[in-house]
Design a protein around this motif. Sequence first.
Motif, PDB file in Angstrom:
ATOM      1  N   LYS A 106      34.535  49.474  74.672  1.00  0.00           N
ATOM      2  CA  LYS A 106      33.908  47.697  74.726  1.00  0.00           C
ATOM      3  C   LYS A 106      34.446  47.409  73.266  1.00  0.00           C
ATOM      4  CE  LYS A 106      30.467  46.596  76.499  1.00  0.00           C
ATOM      5  NZ  LYS A 106      29.420  45.854  76.383  1.00  0.00           N
ATOM      6  N   GLN A 107      34.460  48.223  72.461  1.00  0.00           N
ATOM      7  CA  GLN A 107      34.762  48.508  71.028  1.00  0.00           C
ATOM      8  C   GLN A 107      36.007  47.920  70.743  1.00  0.00           C
ATOM      9  OE1 GLN A 107      32.652  50.698  71.858  1.00  0.00           O
ATOM     10  NE2 GLN A 107      30.521  49.110  71.985  1.00  0.00           N
ATOM     11  N   GLU A 108      37.029  49.135  71.293  1.00  0.00           N
ATOM     12  CA  GLU A 108      38.652  49.491  71.734  1.00  0.00           C
ATOM     13  C   GLU A 108      38.501  47.689  72.359  1.00  0.00           C
ATOM     14  OE1 GLU A 108      39.004  54.152  71.223  1.00  0.00           O
ATOM     15  OE2 GLU A 108      38.843  52.361  73.638  1.00  0.00           O
ATOM     16  N   ILE A 109      38.193  47.336  72.591  1.00  0.00           N
ATOM     17  CA  ILE A 109      38.499  46.266  73.691  1.00  0.00           C
ATOM     18  C   ILE A 109      38.251  45.013  72.446  1.00  0.00           C
ATOM     19  CG2 ILE A 109      38.238  44.112  75.469  1.00  0.00           C
ATOM     20  CD1 ILE A 109      37.210  47.060  77.292  1.00  0.00           C
ATOM     21  N   LYS A 110      37.086  44.847  72.249  1.00  0.00           N
ATOM     22  CA  LYS A 110      37.026  43.356  70.956  1.00  0.00           C
ATOM     23  C   LYS A 110      37.975  44.072  69.447  1.00  0.00           C
ATOM     24  CE  LYS A 110      32.234  43.123  70.774  1.00  0.00           C
ATOM     25  NZ  LYS A 110      30.803  43.106  69.911  1.00  0.00           N
ATOM     26  N   LYS A 111      38.270  44.740  69.498  1.00  0.00           N
ATOM     27  CA  LYS A 111      38.810  45.539  68.110  1.00  0.00           C
ATOM     28  C   LYS A 111      40.273  44.470  68.946  1.00  0.00           C
ATOM     29  CE  LYS A 111      40.575  48.192  64.667  1.00  0.00           C
ATOM     30  NZ  LYS A 111      40.656  49.769  64.428  1.00  0.00           N
ATOM     31  N   ASN A 112      40.806  45.017  69.717  1.00  0.00           N
ATOM     32  CA  ASN A 112      42.658  45.374  69.630  1.00  0.00           C
ATOM     33  C   ASN A 112      42.391  43.920  70.828  1.00  0.00           C
ATOM     34  OD1 ASN A 112      42.983  47.711  68.695  1.00  0.00           O
ATOM     35  ND2 ASN A 112      42.100  48.630  70.712  1.00  0.00           N
TER      36      ASN A 112
END
Length: 198
Positions: A106-112
């Motif tokens: 989820k953190q990678e999606i929010k960032k990318n």
Amino acid sequence: MSIPPLYFIRHGQTDWNAQYRFQGQRDIPLNEKGRGEARRNGKRLSELVSDPSAMALYCSPMTRTRQTLEGILEAAGWQDLAWANSAVFDPRLVEITFGDWEGWTKQEIKKNDPVNYKARAKDKWSTCPPNGESYAQLSDRIRPWLETLTGPSIVVAHGGTFRVLRQILENVPINEAPLLEVPQNKVYCWTGSEATWQ
């Protein structure tokens, strides 16, 4: 829609589950914990079902669900029954696809991909990830499968699949359905009118 009794089991844990990665339709196998969860659910199912041959048996065709089914059958002592070979591996039961987000946390999606992340966070039921599938679309393939059930069934599938199934069976509001918890170490029992966890 009147649905006959069923027992639903989510596949056991995979390494991607443990890492909180969006798994979707990536074919990730069970880890050791997941194999243990499958065996636990098989033992519980054997206590709940006195005559497995009276049940239809359905499974998603993905590796993690097939491995879960194998663990269930072995732990229940059903693996040598002719009935154990009757499983229908229905492609309509595969997990929701998260498209380009599969493999990301989820953190990678929010960032990318912050724009699409925010759009989906506002409406998880109707919004698709890029090149993915919405819960509404998943419902469109699960509902016709449900309508084919004519008697008691055992179903081994996925978290997203199960959220949609509960939305249909229990009339869960569509804004709440994508947020439902789906334990990997419990059996969901639908009597035809009521639901319990075992």
